[in-house]
Design a protein around this motif. Structure first.
Motif, mmCIF file in Angstrom:
data_model
loop_
_atom_site.group_PDB
_atom_site.id
_atom_site.type_symbol
_atom_site.label_atom_id
_atom_site.label_comp_id
_atom_site.label_asym_id
_atom_site.label_seq_id
_atom_site.Cartn_x
_atom_site.Cartn_y
_atom_site.Cartn_z
ATOM 1 N N VAL A 27 0.881 -1.160 0.000
ATOM 2 C CA VAL A 27 0.000 0.000 0.000
ATOM 3 C C VAL A 27 0.925 1.217 0.000
ATOM 4 N N SER A 28 0.732 2.120 -0.912
ATOM 5 C CA SER A 28 1.516 3.350 -0.946
ATOM 6 C C SER A 28 1.329 4.096 0.372
ATOM 7 N N ILE A 29 2.406 4.655 0.890
ATOM 8 C CA ILE A 29 2.327 5.359 2.178
ATOM 9 C C ILE A 29 1.305 6.493 2.110
ATOM 10 N N GLU A 30 1.180 7.122 0.950
ATOM 11 C CA GLU A 30 0.220 8.217 0.793
ATOM 12 C C GLU A 30 -1.232 7.737 0.883
ATOM 13 N N ASN A 31 -1.456 6.432 0.717
ATOM 14 C CA ASN A 31 -2.808 5.875 0.760
ATOM 15 C C ASN A 31 -3.165 5.200 2.087
ATOM 16 N N VAL A 32 -2.290 5.311 3.084
ATOM 17 C CA VAL A 32 -2.595 4.766 4.412
ATOM 18 C C VAL A 32 -3.687 5.640 5.030
ATOM 19 N N PRO A 33 -4.785 5.048 5.531
ATOM 20 C CA PRO A 33 -5.895 5.843 6.056
ATOM 21 C C PRO A 33 -5.641 6.415 7.449
ATOM 22 N N ASP A 34 -4.503 7.060 7.617
ATOM 23 C CA ASP A 34 -4.137 7.737 8.858
ATOM 24 C C ASP A 34 -3.168 8.847 8.459
ATOM 25 N N GLN A 35 -3.529 10.098 8.738
ATOM 26 C CA GLN A 35 -2.730 11.238 8.288
ATOM 27 C C GLN A 35 -1.313 11.249 8.832
ATOM 28 N N VAL A 36 -1.109 10.729 10.027
ATOM 29 C CA VAL A 36 0.239 10.704 10.599
ATOM 30 C C VAL A 36 1.192 9.960 9.657
ATOM 31 N N PHE A 37 0.696 8.882 9.053
ATOM 32 C CA PHE A 37 1.523 8.102 8.131
ATOM 33 C C PHE A 37 1.434 8.631 6.700
ATOM 34 N N SER A 38 0.219 8.905 6.215
ATOM 35 C CA SER A 38 0.052 9.308 4.813
ATOM 36 C C SER A 38 0.710 10.645 4.506
ATOM 37 N N GLN A 39 0.802 11.520 5.497
ATOM 38 C CA GLN A 39 1.459 12.806 5.293
ATOM 39 C C GLN A 39 2.927 12.779 5.729
ATOM 40 N N LYS A 40 3.415 11.573 6.036
ATOM 41 C CA LYS A 40 4.828 11.333 6.359
ATOM 42 C C LYS A 40 5.317 12.138 7.561
ATOM 43 N N MET A 41 4.426 12.350 8.541
ATOM 44 C CA MET A 41 4.799 13.083 9.747
ATOM 45 C C MET A 41 5.850 12.339 10.563
ATOM 46 N N MET A 42 5.826 11.006 10.515
ATOM 47 C CA MET A 42 6.790 10.208 11.280
ATOM 48 C C MET A 42 7.985 9.789 10.432
#
Length: 167
Positions: A27-42
């Motif tokens: 699953v592409s990181i941008e498509n993870v249904p959690d903004q912390v991960f999809s927006q690459k905050m971590m």
């Protein structure tokens, strides 16, 4: 070249080969249904929709952290690469139910060693998602490449997940 090849099995100078920590589909990181991960905050990385409940070490590393709830593991490779493997989303709320840890903080692990096993059916029934992000938390020090396309099948400990190169 020899240093990285010895540690990670890579075949290019300066490239660390990171194997898949789970069996499933990319699953592409941008498509993870959690903004912390999809927006690459971590950090940057990729996610896997698991088809079996086992997490293995994707590299030779030290277990820096295993959360008391066993849903997340922090690893540090011998070259300084820091990885976070976060099994499912909002799984911290399961309080460890459905998870069995096979390592503890401070353990040295080899690529392919089992870190955690989890009851996939239990997580499907009790958490919003089983999607499991694998994040390079010190991505400011590494460039990621060779990330498989979304939907690609991967096998824990066998399929190359991506390469990480020191910046």
């Amino acid at each position: 070249m020899g240093f990285f090849k010895k540690l990670f099995g890579g075949n290019e100078a300066g490239n660390a080969k990171i194997n898949s920590a789970l069996t499933g589909k990319i699953v592409s990181i941008e498509n993870v249904p959690d903004q912390v991960f999809s927006q690459k905050m971590m950090g940057d990385g990729v996610a896997i929709e698991p088809t079996e409940g086992k997490v293995v070490a994707p590299i030779n590393a030290t277990v820096e952290t295993i959360f008391p709830t066993k849903h997340a593991i922090g690893l540090k490779g011998e070259d300084g690469l820091e990885l976070l493997i976060h099994v499912g989303l909002d799984t911290v709320n399961l309080k460890g139910e459905g998870f069995t840890a096979h390592v503890q903080s401070g353990d040295k692990v080899k690529a392919g060693d089992v870190l955690v096993e989890f009851d996939l059916d239990y997580i499907r029934a009790n958490a919003p998602s089983t999607v499991t992000p694998i994040i390079v938390t010190n991505h400011d020090q590494f460039t990621l490449s060779a990330v498989p396309a979304e939907g690609t099948s991967v096998v824990a400990g066998e399929t190359e997940l991506f390469k990480a190169t020191h910046k």
